[in-house]
Scaffold this active site. Structure first.
Site, PDB file in Angstrom:
ATOM      1  N   GLY A  10      38.495 -25.349  -9.337  1.00 13.44           N
ATOM      2  CA  GLY A  10      39.257 -24.139  -9.667  1.00 13.44           C
ATOM      3  C   GLY A  10      38.380 -22.911  -9.672  1.00 13.44           C
ATOM      4  O   GLY A  10      38.412 -22.113 -10.602  1.00 13.44           O
ATOM      5  N   ALA A  11      37.596 -22.752  -8.591  1.00 15.27           N
ATOM      6  CA  ALA A  11      36.593 -21.669  -8.570  1.00 15.27           C
ATOM      7  C   ALA A  11      37.037 -20.470  -7.734  1.00 15.27           C
ATOM      8  O   ALA A  11      36.246 -19.570  -7.472  1.00 15.27           O
ATOM      9  CB  ALA A  11      35.258 -22.207  -8.054  1.00 15.27           C
ATOM     10  N   SER A  12      38.307 -20.450  -7.319  1.00 17.66           N
ATOM     11  CA  SER A  12      38.766 -19.324  -6.494  1.00 17.66           C
ATOM     12  C   SER A  12      39.029 -18.075  -7.320  1.00 17.66           C
ATOM     13  O   SER A  12      39.061 -16.966  -6.792  1.00 17.66           O
ATOM     14  CB  SER A  12      40.035 -19.716  -5.722  1.00 17.66           C
ATOM     15  OG  SER A  12      40.999 -20.267  -6.600  1.00 17.66           O
ATOM     16  N   ARG A  13      39.263 -18.266  -8.625  1.00 23.15           N
ATOM     17  CA  ARG A  13      39.627 -17.119  -9.473  1.00 23.15           C
ATOM     18  C   ARG A  13      39.030 -17.294 -10.863  1.00 23.15           C
ATOM     19  O   ARG A  13      38.557 -18.367 -11.224  1.00 23.15           O
ATOM     20  CB  ARG A  13      41.152 -17.039  -9.616  1.00 23.15           C
ATOM     21  CG  ARG A  13      41.860 -16.726  -8.340  1.00 23.15           C
ATOM     22  CD  ARG A  13      43.352 -16.640  -8.546  1.00 23.15           C
ATOM     23  NE  ARG A  13      43.997 -17.943  -8.643  1.00 23.15           N
ATOM     24  CZ  ARG A  13      44.810 -18.310  -9.630  1.00 23.15           C
ATOM     25  NH1 ARG A  13      45.061 -17.476 -10.616  1.00 23.15           N
ATOM     26  NH2 ARG A  13      45.357 -19.503  -9.624  1.00 23.15           N
ATOM     27  N   SER A 140      39.278 -25.805 -24.384  1.00 23.72           N
ATOM     28  CA  SER A 140      39.865 -24.564 -24.905  1.00 23.72           C
ATOM     29  C   SER A 140      39.924 -24.648 -26.418  1.00 23.72           C
ATOM     30  O   SER A 140      40.039 -25.751 -26.984  1.00 23.72           O
ATOM     31  CB  SER A 140      41.284 -24.408 -24.358  1.00 23.72           C
ATOM     32  OG  SER A 140      41.983 -23.419 -25.080  1.00 23.72           O
ATOM     33  N   TYR A 153      49.115 -28.683 -23.169  1.00 24.05           N
ATOM     34  CA  TYR A 153      47.799 -28.093 -22.856  1.00 24.05           C
ATOM     35  C   TYR A 153      46.775 -28.461 -23.930  1.00 24.05           C
ATOM     36  O   TYR A 153      45.646 -28.868 -23.619  1.00 24.05           O
ATOM     37  CB  TYR A 153      47.984 -26.578 -22.770  1.00 24.05           C
ATOM     38  CG  TYR A 153      46.758 -25.780 -22.411  1.00 24.05           C
ATOM     39  CD1 TYR A 153      46.276 -25.732 -21.109  1.00 24.05           C
ATOM     40  CD2 TYR A 153      46.100 -25.015 -23.380  1.00 24.05           C
ATOM     41  CE1 TYR A 153      45.166 -24.960 -20.782  1.00 24.05           C
ATOM     42  CE2 TYR A 153      44.992 -24.248 -23.058  1.00 24.05           C
ATOM     43  CZ  TYR A 153      44.534 -24.217 -21.755  1.00 24.05           C
ATOM     44  OH  TYR A 153      43.429 -23.461 -21.431  1.00 24.05           O
ATOM     45  N   ALA A 156      45.787 -32.090 -23.599  1.00 27.26           N
ATOM     46  CA  ALA A 156      44.873 -32.284 -22.465  1.00 27.26           C
ATOM     47  C   ALA A 156      43.473 -31.795 -22.826  1.00 27.26           C
ATOM     48  O   ALA A 156      42.472 -32.463 -22.544  1.00 27.26           O
ATOM     49  CB  ALA A 156      45.388 -31.529 -21.236  1.00 27.26           C
ATOM     50  N   LYS A 157      43.396 -30.634 -23.463  1.00 24.54           N
ATOM     51  CA  LYS A 157      42.091 -30.054 -23.784  1.00 24.54           C
ATOM     52  C   LYS A 157      41.381 -30.844 -24.889  1.00 24.54           C
ATOM     53  O   LYS A 157      40.151 -30.976 -24.874  1.00 24.54           O
ATOM     54  CB  LYS A 157      42.246 -28.580 -24.170  1.00 24.54           C
ATOM     55  CG  LYS A 157      42.736 -27.683 -23.033  1.00 24.54           C
ATOM     56  CD  LYS A 157      41.806 -27.719 -21.834  1.00 24.54           C
ATOM     57  CE  LYS A 157      42.096 -26.633 -20.814  1.00 24.54           C
ATOM     58  NZ  LYS A 157      41.210 -26.741 -19.632  1.00 24.54           N
ATOM     59  N   ILE A 186      40.114 -15.166 -22.818  1.00 21.92           N
ATOM     60  CA  ILE A 186      39.264 -14.604 -21.761  1.00 21.92           C
ATOM     61  C   ILE A 186      40.166 -13.855 -20.767  1.00 21.92           C
ATOM     62  O   ILE A 186      41.269 -14.317 -20.450  1.00 21.92           O
ATOM     63  CB  ILE A 186      38.506 -15.745 -21.026  1.00 21.92           C
ATOM     64  CG1 ILE A 186      37.756 -16.663 -22.027  1.00 21.92           C
ATOM     65  CG2 ILE A 186      37.549 -15.170 -19.973  1.00 21.92           C
ATOM     66  CD1 ILE A 186      36.693 -16.005 -22.882  1.00 21.92           C
TER      67      ILE A 186
HETATM   68  P1  NAP Z   1      43.101 -19.037 -13.636  1.00 14.05           P
HETATM   69  O1  NAP Z   1      42.608 -17.632 -13.525  1.00 14.05           O
HETATM   70  O2  NAP Z   1      44.568 -19.292 -13.730  1.00 14.05           O
HETATM   71  O3  NAP Z   1      42.482 -19.872 -12.406  1.00 14.05           O
HETATM   72  C1  NAP Z   1      42.777 -21.217 -12.284  1.00 14.05           C
HETATM   73  C2  NAP Z   1      41.950 -21.824 -11.185  1.00 14.05           C
HETATM   74  O4  NAP Z   1      42.234 -23.236 -11.156  1.00 14.05           O
HETATM   75  C3  NAP Z   1      42.261 -21.282  -9.813  1.00 14.05           C
HETATM   76  O5  NAP Z   1      41.065 -21.253  -9.076  1.00 14.05           O
HETATM   77  C4  NAP Z   1      43.219 -22.336  -9.241  1.00 14.05           C
HETATM   78  O6  NAP Z   1      43.191 -22.435  -7.823  1.00 14.05           O
HETATM   79  C5  NAP Z   1      42.631 -23.587  -9.842  1.00 14.05           C
HETATM   80  N1  NAP Z   1      43.546 -24.717  -9.915  1.00 14.05           N
HETATM   81  C6  NAP Z   1      44.708 -24.825 -10.596  1.00 14.05           C
HETATM   82  N2  NAP Z   1      45.246 -26.040 -10.414  1.00 14.05           N
HETATM   83  C7  NAP Z   1      44.405 -26.718  -9.598  1.00 14.05           C
HETATM   84  C8  NAP Z   1      44.414 -28.011  -9.026  1.00 14.05           C
HETATM   85  N3  NAP Z   1      45.401 -28.879  -9.276  1.00 14.05           N
HETATM   86  N4  NAP Z   1      43.385 -28.371  -8.217  1.00 14.05           N
HETATM   87  C9  NAP Z   1      42.375 -27.512  -7.957  1.00 14.05           C
HETATM   88  N5  NAP Z   1      42.315 -26.273  -8.466  1.00 14.05           N
HETATM   89  C10 NAP Z   1      43.322 -25.879  -9.269  1.00 14.05           C
HETATM   90  O7  NAP Z   1      42.472 -19.774 -14.904  1.00 14.05           O
HETATM   91  P2  NAP Z   1      41.265 -19.336 -15.877  1.00 14.05           P
HETATM   92  O8  NAP Z   1      41.811 -18.492 -16.949  1.00 14.05           O
HETATM   93  O9  NAP Z   1      40.112 -18.886 -15.085  1.00 14.05           O
HETATM   94  O10 NAP Z   1      40.942 -20.762 -16.558  1.00 14.05           O
HETATM   95  C11 NAP Z   1      39.904 -21.618 -16.091  1.00 14.05           C
HETATM   96  C12 NAP Z   1      39.755 -22.764 -17.080  1.00 14.05           C
HETATM   97  O11 NAP Z   1      39.430 -22.224 -18.369  1.00 14.05           O
HETATM   98  C13 NAP Z   1      41.018 -23.586 -17.276  1.00 14.05           C
HETATM   99  O12 NAP Z   1      40.690 -24.934 -17.451  1.00 14.05           O
HETATM  100  C14 NAP Z   1      41.612 -23.017 -18.534  1.00 14.05           C
HETATM  101  O13 NAP Z   1      42.428 -23.950 -19.188  1.00 14.05           O
HETATM  102  C15 NAP Z   1      40.348 -22.709 -19.327  1.00 14.05           C
HETATM  103  N6  NAP Z   1      40.533 -21.721 -20.372  1.00 14.05           N
HETATM  104  C16 NAP Z   1      40.917 -20.432 -20.067  1.00 14.05           C
HETATM  105  C17 NAP Z   1      41.050 -19.518 -21.109  1.00 14.05           C
HETATM  106  C18 NAP Z   1      41.449 -18.087 -20.856  1.00 14.05           C
HETATM  107  O14 NAP Z   1      41.618 -17.340 -21.843  1.00 14.05           O
HETATM  108  N7  NAP Z   1      41.584 -17.635 -19.626  1.00 14.05           N
HETATM  109  C19 NAP Z   1      40.838 -19.916 -22.427  1.00 14.05           C
HETATM  110  C20 NAP Z   1      40.462 -21.220 -22.699  1.00 14.05           C
HETATM  111  C21 NAP Z   1      40.301 -22.114 -21.658  1.00 14.05           C
HETATM  112  P3  NAP Z   1      44.184 -21.555  -6.852  1.00 14.05           P
HETATM  113  O15 NAP Z   1      43.624 -20.172  -6.889  1.00 14.05           O
HETATM  114  O16 NAP Z   1      44.063 -22.141  -5.507  1.00 14.05           O
HETATM  115  O17 NAP Z   1      45.553 -21.632  -7.433  1.00 14.05           O
END
Ligand code: NAP
Length: 245
Positions: A10-13, A140, A153, A156-157, A186
């Site tokens: 999930g490193a695209s974003r 998380s 969620y 899972a976490k 974040i």
């Molecule tokens: P995000 O901006 O929504 O990005 C999600 C990334 O995961 C994207 O690169 C997406 O790819 C990829 N992805 C989703 N489903 C996938 C799959 N089945 N196979 C491969 N790649 C997949 O999320 P984020 O906020 O950066 O979160 C990253 C991690 O941190 C997650 O595990 C999230 O639960 C955790 N987290 C986030 C926060 C927060 O506040 N943001 C807080 C606590 C934990 P595509 O671009 O191709 O869709």
């Protein structure tokens, strides 16, 4: 050794993108996994290449066992055996438990938890052979405290924490560490979905008074991936700006 190959799921974003850039800046060749947004993944690879690093984009749904096997084989051929695995890919599909559909439960467990099992299993043989490895699972604060509307969620976490601690005990004697990083709020696409009212109401509970940046999570991951963290395993590093929960 700075040429250890890293896979960031999930490193695209968002957080995964920042982790990929951070590890590349530290000298690691990086496999940039994504599910659907190839343009975004290509941009991450181009940014790494422009900075003099090595990276490749690799599409795979990390909740799909066959896709994970193919992805790890492909990375083995292009970059080499994976030494650093960051299980970051994640989704939310929120609802109160009474209304939560089985599909939403299964999707979230598969993408956030089963993916980490599948990817860890796929890379462990290479790490055992090399007698060196780093597995870092992005959990998380929801998994530590629970959160209404996020039973799937949070489950899972929380499961990722148990997975991390078990793997740490299984492979610690072989030079492989397993740790988790637990972000709070974040700034990413995931928290953009929350809406202004929810964001405003969260702020008073955060000691530093703001949401965190993806880079602030990435530097915690960078530490756990480093040689310097060789005696740290089975831990959950909370990166939440002092969130009261
Ligand atoms: P995000 O901006 O929504 O990005 C999600 C990334 O995961 C994207 O690169 C997406 O790819 C990829 N992805 C989703 N489903 C996938 C799959 N089945 N196979 C491969 N790649 C997949 O999320 P984020 O906020 O950066 O979160 C990253 C991690 O941190 C997650 O595990 C999230 O639960 C955790 N987290 C986030 C926060 C927060 O506040 N943001 C807080 C606590 C934990 P595509 O671009 O191709 O869709």
């Amino acid at each position: 050794m700075l040429d250890r190959v890293a896979l960031v799921t999930g490193a695209s974003r968002g957080i995964g993108r920042a982790i990929a850039l951070h590890l590349a800046a530290a000298g690691h060749p990086v496999a940039v996994n994504y599910r659907s947004r190839s343009d975004a993944a290509d941009e991450v690879v181009a940014t790494i290449s422009a900075g003099g690093g090595r990276a490749t984009a690799v599409a795979a749904d990390v909740g799909d066992a066959d896709a994970v096997t193919e992805m790890v084989d492909e990375i083995g051929e292009t970059l080499g055996s994976i030494s650093i695995l960051v299980n970051n890919a994640g989704i939310t599909d929120d609802d109160l438990l009474l209304r939560m559909k089985p599909g939403a439960w299964d999707r979230v467990i598969q993408t956030n938890l089963s993916s980490a099992y599948l990817c860890s299993r796929a890379v462990l043989r290479g790490m055992l052979k090399a007698r060196w490895g780093r597995i870092i699972n992005i959990t998380s604060v929801s998994g530590l405290s629970g959160n209404p509307g996020q039973a799937n969620y949070a489950a899972a976490k929380a499961g990722l924490v148990g997975l991390t601690k078990s793997v740490a005990k299984e492979v610690g004697s072989r030079g492989i560490t397993a740790n988790a990083v637990a972000p709070g709020f974040i700034e990413t696409d995931m928290t953009d979905q929350l809406g202004e009212a929810v964001r405003e109401s969260a702020l008073p509970a955060i000691a530093v008074g703001r949401f965190g940046t993806p880079e602030e999570v990435a530097s915690a991951v960078g530490y756990l991936a480093s040689e310097a963290a060789g005696y740290v395993t089975g831990q959950v590093l909370v990166v939440d700006g002092g969130l009261a929960f």
